[in-house]
Design an enzyme around this catalytic site. Structure first.
Site, PDB file in Angstrom:
ATOM      1  N   HIS A  58     -27.745 -47.663  12.437  1.00  0.00           N
ATOM      2  CA  HIS A  58     -26.705 -47.206  11.516  1.00  0.00           C
ATOM      3  C   HIS A  58     -25.911 -46.060  12.144  1.00  0.00           C
ATOM      4  O   HIS A  58     -24.672 -46.079  12.176  1.00  0.00           O
ATOM      5  CB  HIS A  58     -27.372 -46.763  10.209  1.00  0.00           C
ATOM      6  CG  HIS A  58     -26.438 -46.182   9.197  1.00  0.00           C
ATOM      7  ND1 HIS A  58     -26.190 -46.783   7.989  1.00  0.00           N
ATOM      8  CD2 HIS A  58     -25.703 -45.023   9.186  1.00  0.00           C
ATOM      9  CE1 HIS A  58     -25.333 -46.047   7.291  1.00  0.00           C
ATOM     10  NE2 HIS A  58     -25.038 -44.968   7.994  1.00  0.00           N
ATOM     11  N   GLU A  59     -26.626 -45.062  12.656  1.00  0.00           N
ATOM     12  CA  GLU A  59     -25.957 -43.914  13.256  1.00  0.00           C
ATOM     13  C   GLU A  59     -25.268 -44.293  14.564  1.00  0.00           C
ATOM     14  O   GLU A  59     -24.185 -43.792  14.891  1.00  0.00           O
ATOM     15  CB  GLU A  59     -26.959 -42.776  13.490  1.00  0.00           C
ATOM     16  CG  GLU A  59     -27.712 -42.307  12.259  1.00  0.00           C
ATOM     17  CD  GLU A  59     -26.797 -41.783  11.160  1.00  0.00           C
ATOM     18  OE1 GLU A  59     -25.605 -41.526  11.443  1.00  0.00           O
ATOM     19  OE2 GLU A  59     -27.262 -41.629  10.025  1.00  0.00           O
ATOM     20  N   HIS A  62     -21.844 -45.755  13.842  1.00  0.00           N
ATOM     21  CA  HIS A  62     -20.845 -44.706  13.611  1.00  0.00           C
ATOM     22  C   HIS A  62     -20.351 -44.139  14.952  1.00  0.00           C
ATOM     23  O   HIS A  62     -19.146 -43.994  15.176  1.00  0.00           O
ATOM     24  CB  HIS A  62     -21.450 -43.558  12.800  1.00  0.00           C
ATOM     25  CG  HIS A  62     -21.612 -43.843  11.345  1.00  0.00           C
ATOM     26  ND1 HIS A  62     -20.605 -44.328  10.543  1.00  0.00           N
ATOM     27  CD2 HIS A  62     -22.689 -43.668  10.517  1.00  0.00           C
ATOM     28  CE1 HIS A  62     -21.039 -44.457   9.306  1.00  0.00           C
ATOM     29  NE2 HIS A  62     -22.297 -44.062   9.255  1.00  0.00           N
TER      30      HIS A  62
END
Length: 266
Positions: A58-59, A62
């Site tokens: 997820h990170e 980004h």
């Protein structure tokens, strides 16, 4: 988008992440084969490790989209190595989400990569960067539920099937929570570039408390019930029945003792 620039060492996968993947693989094998004397312990370790993997991805999503959007500093910050220890707030991104899975059985969104937004031109790029994280949870949920909606569960052991169902439920809850247009969450990051300066100034003081506000709401029984009604409806549309969802969480919470409804004999 601009050409991404990062040194090779900045993109090398961290041994920490490789270790988490190894734990996921070993405990997944133990869950599948029934190797563990207590299947609940294997399910707990497998789902927790896989959940941490999804938080790292997820990170990373980004950071990777930010890199291509124009923020070439994300590499030097270690965000492209998938190392959770490199996050700005490892406590918020890893520890708290895991605690909330253990306590409440839902995927609490984290958030801890610092993007230098001033380096990134164009409102669309900012929206895509914010959306990239929860879209990773959506993809993870699709992968976990694929055996269910493809009707490919023949020969899949019950414990592993239940574990996949619970892991998918965590991904669905994380995606839905993250996409809420609440300050401090990714959903607000998607729409923020399109808001007027005045609105953003009014909302800015509340950003640090957005996640706490959502968390407080989820402890209200009526809100919690309505939220999980939506989650279970989405899961059913993905082919995962109520029994699999219930038994996945039941096995995960092995310390509470096994349920009579959830057999893992095969």
């Amino acid at each position: 988008m601009t050409t991404a620039t990062a040194r090779r060492s900045d993109r090398r996968i961290s041994p920490v992440f490789v270790g988490i993947l190894a734990v996921t693989a070993v405990t997944g094998w133990a869950t599948w084969t029934g190797f563990a004397e207590r299947p609940g312990v294997a399910v707990f370790l497998f789902v927790t490790a896989a959940w941490i993997v999804s938080l790292c991805l997820h990170e990373y999503a980004h950071a990777r989209t930010a890199l291509h959007g124009g923020d070439i500093t994300v590499g030097a910050k270690g965000y492209l190595t998938l190392n959770p220890l490199k996050y700005t707030h490892a406590l918020l991104s890893i520890v708290l989400p895991v605690i909330f899975v253990i306590m409440g059985g839902f995927g609490l969104p984290g958030g801890a990569v610092f993007i230098e937004r001033g380096r990134i031109p164009g409102r669309w790029r900012h929206s895509v960067i914010s959306a990239a994280g929860p879209l990773t949870n959506v993809l993870f949920a699709v992968v976990c539920t694929a055996p269910f909606w493809l009707h490919a569960l023949d020969g899949v052991p019950a414990a592993f099937r239940y574990a996949l169902a619970f892991l998918a439920l965590l991904q669905v809850t994380a995606a839905i929570l993250n996409f809420l247009p609440v300050p401090g969450l990714d959903g607000y990051g998607v729409i923020e570039p399109w808001l007027s300066y005045g609105v953003k100034r009014q909302v800015e003081p509340f950003a640090p408390f957005g996640l706490l506000f959502v968390f407080a709401l989820l402890w209200v029984p009526a809100v919690n019930g309505a939220f999980f009604d939506v989650i279970h409806a989405v899961m059913r549309h993905l082919g995962v029945g109520d029994l699999e969802q219930y038994c996945g969480q039941d096995l995960y919470r092995f310390w509470e003792g096994p349920s009579d409804f959830c057999s893992v004999s095969g």
